[in-house]
Scaffold this motif. Structure first.
Motif, PDB file in Angstrom:
ATOM      1  N   THR A   1     -45.262 -33.439  19.889  1.00 11.99           N
ATOM      2  CA  THR A   1     -45.358 -33.146  21.273  1.00 11.99           C
ATOM      3  C   THR A   1     -45.384 -34.127  22.330  1.00 11.99           C
ATOM      4  O   THR A   1     -46.094 -35.235  22.160  1.00 11.99           O
ATOM      5  CB  THR A   1     -46.821 -32.382  21.428  1.00 11.99           C
ATOM      6  OG1 THR A   1     -47.894 -33.287  21.290  1.00 11.99           O
ATOM      7  CG2 THR A   1     -46.596 -30.864  20.550  1.00 11.99           C
ATOM      8  N   ALA A   2     -44.332 -34.265  23.394  1.00  7.78           N
ATOM      9  CA  ALA A   2     -44.308 -35.208  24.331  1.00  7.78           C
ATOM     10  C   ALA A   2     -44.300 -36.483  23.663  1.00  7.78           C
ATOM     11  O   ALA A   2     -44.842 -37.650  24.130  1.00  7.78           O
ATOM     12  CB  ALA A   2     -45.574 -35.116  25.284  1.00  7.78           C
ATOM     13  N   THR A   3     -43.413 -36.818  22.526  1.00  8.22           N
ATOM     14  CA  THR A   3     -43.222 -37.936  21.838  1.00  8.22           C
ATOM     15  C   THR A   3     -41.727 -38.430  22.099  1.00  8.22           C
ATOM     16  O   THR A   3     -41.611 -39.501  22.389  1.00  8.22           O
ATOM     17  CB  THR A   3     -43.372 -37.741  20.469  1.00  8.22           C
ATOM     18  OG1 THR A   3     -44.937 -37.803  20.216  1.00  8.22           O
ATOM     19  CG2 THR A   3     -43.129 -38.997  19.667  1.00  8.22           C
ATOM     20  N   ARG A   4     -40.826 -37.506  22.041  1.00  5.02           N
ATOM     21  CA  ARG A   4     -39.326 -37.936  21.840  1.00  5.02           C
ATOM     22  C   ARG A   4     -39.170 -38.378  23.506  1.00  5.02           C
ATOM     23  O   ARG A   4     -38.025 -39.205  23.590  1.00  5.02           O
ATOM     24  CB  ARG A   4     -38.447 -36.473  21.824  1.00  5.02           C
ATOM     25  CG  ARG A   4     -36.978 -36.932  21.177  1.00  5.02           C
ATOM     26  CD  ARG A   4     -36.314 -35.882  20.774  1.00  5.02           C
ATOM     27  NE  ARG A   4     -35.062 -35.910  20.582  1.00  5.02           N
ATOM     28  CZ  ARG A   4     -34.016 -35.720  21.327  1.00  5.02           C
ATOM     29  NH1 ARG A   4     -34.309 -35.337  22.952  1.00  5.02           N
ATOM     30  NH2 ARG A   4     -32.794 -35.970  21.160  1.00  5.02           N
ATOM     31  N   ILE A   5     -40.002 -38.186  24.504  1.00  2.00           N
ATOM     32  CA  ILE A   5     -39.547 -38.551  25.596  1.00  2.00           C
ATOM     33  C   ILE A   5     -39.963 -40.044  25.973  1.00  2.00           C
ATOM     34  O   ILE A   5     -39.006 -40.700  26.674  1.00  2.00           O
ATOM     35  CB  ILE A   5     -40.726 -37.757  26.611  1.00  2.00           C
ATOM     36  CG1 ILE A   5     -40.103 -37.945  28.362  1.00  2.00           C
ATOM     37  CG2 ILE A   5     -42.003 -37.995  26.560  1.00  2.00           C
ATOM     38  CD1 ILE A   5     -41.024 -37.386  29.365  1.00  2.00           C
ATOM     39  N   HIS A   6     -40.633 -40.538  25.029  1.00  2.00           N
ATOM     40  CA  HIS A   6     -40.748 -41.914  25.075  1.00  2.00           C
ATOM     41  C   HIS A   6     -39.852 -42.629  24.248  1.00  2.00           C
ATOM     42  O   HIS A   6     -39.929 -43.787  23.955  1.00  2.00           O
ATOM     43  CB  HIS A   6     -42.393 -42.087  24.461  1.00  2.00           C
ATOM     44  CG  HIS A   6     -43.508 -41.478  25.431  1.00  2.00           C
ATOM     45  ND1 HIS A   6     -43.476 -42.144  26.743  1.00  2.00           N
ATOM     46  CD2 HIS A   6     -44.059 -40.730  25.196  1.00  2.00           C
ATOM     47  CE1 HIS A   6     -44.443 -41.169  27.301  1.00  2.00           C
ATOM     48  NE2 HIS A   6     -45.025 -40.317  26.335  1.00  2.00           N
TER      49      HIS A   6
ATOM     50  N   ALA B   1     -31.267 -41.137  16.119  1.00  2.00           N
ATOM     51  CA  ALA B   1     -31.751 -41.665  15.062  1.00  2.00           C
ATOM     52  C   ALA B   1     -33.224 -41.072  14.821  1.00  2.00           C
ATOM     53  O   ALA B   1     -33.674 -40.959  13.634  1.00  2.00           O
ATOM     54  CB  ALA B   1     -31.726 -43.389  15.117  1.00  2.00           C
ATOM     55  N   PHE B   2     -33.922 -41.001  15.868  1.00  2.00           N
ATOM     56  CA  PHE B   2     -35.159 -40.305  15.969  1.00  2.00           C
ATOM     57  C   PHE B   2     -35.052 -38.967  15.205  1.00  2.00           C
ATOM     58  O   PHE B   2     -35.755 -38.691  14.248  1.00  2.00           O
ATOM     59  CB  PHE B   2     -35.783 -40.133  17.233  1.00  2.00           C
ATOM     60  CG  PHE B   2     -37.165 -39.522  17.324  1.00  2.00           C
ATOM     61  CD1 PHE B   2     -38.339 -40.069  17.065  1.00  2.00           C
ATOM     62  CD2 PHE B   2     -37.293 -38.156  17.561  1.00  2.00           C
ATOM     63  CE1 PHE B   2     -39.578 -39.649  17.312  1.00  2.00           C
ATOM     64  CE2 PHE B   2     -38.458 -37.536  17.611  1.00  2.00           C
ATOM     65  CZ  PHE B   2     -39.612 -38.153  17.514  1.00  2.00           C
ATOM     66  N   ASP B   3     -34.104 -38.082  15.622  1.00  2.00           N
ATOM     67  CA  ASP B   3     -33.969 -36.746  15.055  1.00  2.00           C
ATOM     68  C   ASP B   3     -33.454 -36.845  13.668  1.00  2.00           C
ATOM     69  O   ASP B   3     -33.852 -35.921  12.811  1.00  2.00           O
ATOM     70  CB  ASP B   3     -32.982 -36.001  15.825  1.00  2.00           C
ATOM     71  CG  ASP B   3     -33.252 -35.824  17.493  1.00  2.00           C
ATOM     72  OD1 ASP B   3     -34.366 -35.968  17.741  1.00  2.00           O
ATOM     73  OD2 ASP B   3     -32.246 -35.697  18.178  1.00  2.00           O
ATOM     74  N   ALA B   4     -32.802 -37.685  13.268  1.00  2.32           N
ATOM     75  CA  ALA B   4     -32.145 -37.974  11.952  1.00  2.32           C
ATOM     76  C   ALA B   4     -33.419 -38.282  11.079  1.00  2.32           C
ATOM     77  O   ALA B   4     -33.640 -37.673  10.043  1.00  2.32           O
ATOM     78  CB  ALA B   4     -31.075 -38.894  11.681  1.00  2.32           C
ATOM     79  N   ALA B   5     -34.417 -39.119  11.420  1.00  8.16           N
ATOM     80  CA  ALA B   5     -35.673 -39.452  10.895  1.00  8.16           C
ATOM     81  C   ALA B   5     -36.633 -38.195  10.767  1.00  8.16           C
ATOM     82  O   ALA B   5     -37.137 -38.127   9.416  1.00  8.16           O
ATOM     83  CB  ALA B   5     -36.456 -40.457  11.543  1.00  8.16           C
ATOM     84  N   VAL B   6     -36.584 -37.356  11.555  1.00  4.71           N
ATOM     85  CA  VAL B   6     -37.557 -36.174  11.260  1.00  4.71           C
ATOM     86  C   VAL B   6     -36.760 -35.218  10.275  1.00  4.71           C
ATOM     87  O   VAL B   6     -37.414 -34.419   9.495  1.00  4.71           O
ATOM     88  CB  VAL B   6     -37.794 -35.324  12.629  1.00  4.71           C
ATOM     89  CG1 VAL B   6     -38.043 -33.896  12.492  1.00  4.71           C
ATOM     90  CG2 VAL B   6     -38.623 -36.037  13.802  1.00  4.71           C
ATOM     91  N   ALA B   7     -35.354 -35.279  10.015  1.00  5.22           N
ATOM     92  CA  ALA B   7     -34.813 -34.428   9.223  1.00  5.22           C
ATOM     93  C   ALA B   7     -34.908 -34.763   8.014  1.00  5.22           C
ATOM     94  O   ALA B   7     -34.758 -33.851   7.032  1.00  5.22           O
ATOM     95  CB  ALA B   7     -33.331 -34.178   9.786  1.00  5.22           C
ATOM     96  N   VAL B   8     -35.132 -36.105   7.640  1.00  4.87           N
ATOM     97  CA  VAL B   8     -35.353 -36.557   6.320  1.00  4.87           C
ATOM     98  C   VAL B   8     -36.506 -35.949   5.561  1.00  4.87           C
ATOM     99  O   VAL B   8     -36.678 -35.787   4.467  1.00  4.87           O
ATOM    100  CB  VAL B   8     -35.760 -38.308   6.477  1.00  4.87           C
ATOM    101  CG1 VAL B   8     -36.368 -38.548   5.090  1.00  4.87           C
ATOM    102  CG2 VAL B   8     -34.216 -38.875   6.678  1.00  4.87           C
ATOM    103  N   PHE B   9     -37.446 -35.440   6.358  1.00  6.39           N
ATOM    104  CA  PHE B   9     -38.622 -34.780   5.753  1.00  6.39           C
ATOM    105  C   PHE B   9     -38.321 -33.453   5.301  1.00  6.39           C
ATOM    106  O   PHE B   9     -38.952 -33.123   4.304  1.00  6.39           O
ATOM    107  CB  PHE B   9     -39.900 -34.590   6.764  1.00  6.39           C
ATOM    108  CG  PHE B   9     -40.575 -35.898   7.271  1.00  6.39           C
ATOM    109  CD1 PHE B   9     -41.559 -36.293   6.563  1.00  6.39           C
ATOM    110  CD2 PHE B   9     -40.048 -36.762   8.186  1.00  6.39           C
ATOM    111  CE1 PHE B   9     -42.316 -37.630   6.696  1.00  6.39           C
ATOM    112  CE2 PHE B   9     -40.570 -37.722   8.411  1.00  6.39           C
ATOM    113  CZ  PHE B   9     -41.706 -38.080   7.669  1.00  6.39           C
ATOM    114  N   GLY B  10     -37.138 -32.852   5.318  1.00  5.82           N
ATOM    115  CA  GLY B  10     -36.691 -31.866   4.494  1.00  5.82           C
ATOM    116  C   GLY B  10     -35.773 -32.110   3.425  1.00  5.82           C
ATOM    117  O   GLY B  10     -35.381 -31.097   2.776  1.00  5.82           O
ATOM    118  N   ALA B  11     -35.874 -33.288   3.032  1.00  3.59           N
ATOM    119  CA  ALA B  11     -35.145 -33.586   1.852  1.00  3.59           C
ATOM    120  C   ALA B  11     -35.545 -33.182   0.428  1.00  3.59           C
ATOM    121  O   ALA B  11     -34.740 -32.990  -0.423  1.00  3.59           O
ATOM    122  CB  ALA B  11     -34.774 -35.109   1.694  1.00  3.59           C
ATOM    123  N   ASP B  12     -36.818 -33.048   0.364  1.00  4.12           N
ATOM    124  CA  ASP B  12     -37.660 -32.852  -0.957  1.00  4.12           C
ATOM    125  C   ASP B  12     -38.406 -31.402  -0.518  1.00  4.12           C
ATOM    126  O   ASP B  12     -39.475 -31.528  -1.328  1.00  4.12           O
ATOM    127  CB  ASP B  12     -38.302 -33.861  -1.179  1.00  4.12           C
ATOM    128  CG  ASP B  12     -38.461 -33.837  -2.922  1.00  4.12           C
ATOM    129  OD1 ASP B  12     -37.846 -32.926  -3.509  1.00  4.12           O
ATOM    130  OD2 ASP B  12     -39.324 -34.711  -3.451  1.00  4.12           O
TER     131      ASP B  12
END
Length: 350
Positions: free
Chosen positions: A271-276, A284-295
């Motif tokens: 919440t109000a993190t990506r803005i920073h 790259a931030f969005d890709a890092a979040v998507a990594v949590f769905g790998a397993d």
């Protein structure tokens, strides 16, 4: 140091400060003053200079720096605070000039790590959405978690659309105005939490007095209720601190994801993190979040999508949900989650 023209544009176009008449006026003051813009440009790259500069000044006033500017801050002088007037801007300008080196030091070392406890409703909302599709325990991850206060959201009480849910005995009580709570999932039927972890660039230490003072300074001067919520949540988290990992999610996300129990659903919130996050690093931030769905199945909730309008006509921030079915905006809310209006998509996907 940030580029001054870009900083000026941020102050000129800033939205969401409606609950602070003081900051609303000071946005105009800074935008039109070259010396204040030069000072605000000392904010660390990727950080919002509005929140950083106002937080630094607030911190100095709250920690005892004497100055007539304090008369405008209800957080310092209470109900007798002066309303915004023609002297507000000059008082702020003089204060910043007198204490520029101390302000610059804070801007160069501190991050905007606001823990608006009101926003913690996003976590039980995500848990309830997941409960609709699976009874399995859930792994909870918050990116940009600050001190991790919102990671204890399952221990708070909530009044949502007039209905009390959550831990009724909690010292932390959050009230969110929801005109039509019908589309919301059952917030009293949540899955078990198998693991919980937060990621933050430099997590504040709740045992450190100065770190706690900085978190307090990031709450706006008029928002006494949010300040009280913050104090109660800090006391709650201090008794059983959640696991918080220091680092950039872009760099450490995969390593943190690998520590979670395999196969279980993951709820990732921010919440109000990506803005920073700087514009060039957001993919790259969005890709890092998507990594949590790998397993494990992933539900990603983000209260970040600005410039939306709620069904009632109120301007707000979009709450987006992303899972295997795609992304959708499931609600529009106040940036601090004082109110929330669910959209029909709340019942899609998860």
């Amino acid at each position: 140091m940030q580029e001054i023209g870009a900083v000026a544009e941020v102050f000129r176009t800033a939205r969401g400060f409606g609950s602070s008449p003081l900051y609303s006026r000071l946005l105009e003051v800074v935008a039109g003053d070259g010396s204040l813009l030069e000072l605000a440009a000392r904010t660390r790259p990727g950080q919002q200079p509005t929140f950083a500069l106002f937080g630094a000044v607030h911190h100095l006033l709250l920690t005892g720096t004497p100055d007539p500017l304090a008369e405008y801050y209800p957080s310092v002088v209470g109900a007798d605070a002066r309303p915004v007037d023609g002297d507000t801007g000059p008082a702020f300008t003089r204060f910043c000039a007198a204490h520029s080196s101390r302000i610059a030091s804070l801007l160069g070392t501190r991050l905007v790590q606001t823990n608006h406890v009101q926003r913690s409703l996003v976590l039980p909302l995500g848990l309830a959405l997941l409960r609709r599709t699976t009874p399995a325990p859930v792994c909870v991850v918050e990116v940009g978690c600050s001190a991790g206060l919102n990671l204890r959201a399952d221990r708070y009480a909530y009044t949502v659309g007039g209905r009390l849910v959550g831990d009724r005995g909690s010292a932390v009580h959050i009230e969110v105005n929801v005109p039509d709570p019908g589309p919301l999932p059952d917030l009293d039927t949540l899955p078990d939490i198998a693991d919980v972890v937060g990621i933050d660039l430099a997590p504040p230490d709740l045992t450190d007095e100065d770190d706690r003072a900085w978190l307090r300074a990031l709450v706006w001067p008029e928002n006494s209720h949010q300040a009280a919520q913050l104090q109660a949540a800090m006391a709650e988290a201090a008794t059983d601190p959640p696991r918080v990992v220091a680092g950039d999610a872009i760099e450490i996300g995969p390593a943190v994801a690998s520590t979670l129990p395999p196969g279980l659903p993951r709820l990732v919130v921010h919440t109000a993190t990506r803005i920073h996050v700087s514009a060039e690093e957001r993919p790259a931030f969005d890709a890092a979040v998507a990594v949590f769905g790998a397993d494990g199945p992933l539900l990603h909730l983000a209260l970040e999508d600005d410039h939306l309008v709620a069904p009632s006509g109120r301007p707000g921030v979009g709450l987006t949900a992303t899972d295997a079915t795609g992304s959708r905006t499931i609600a529009v809310a106040d940036g601090h989650l004082a109110w929330l209006e669910p959209l029909p998509a709340m019942n899609d996907g998860a």
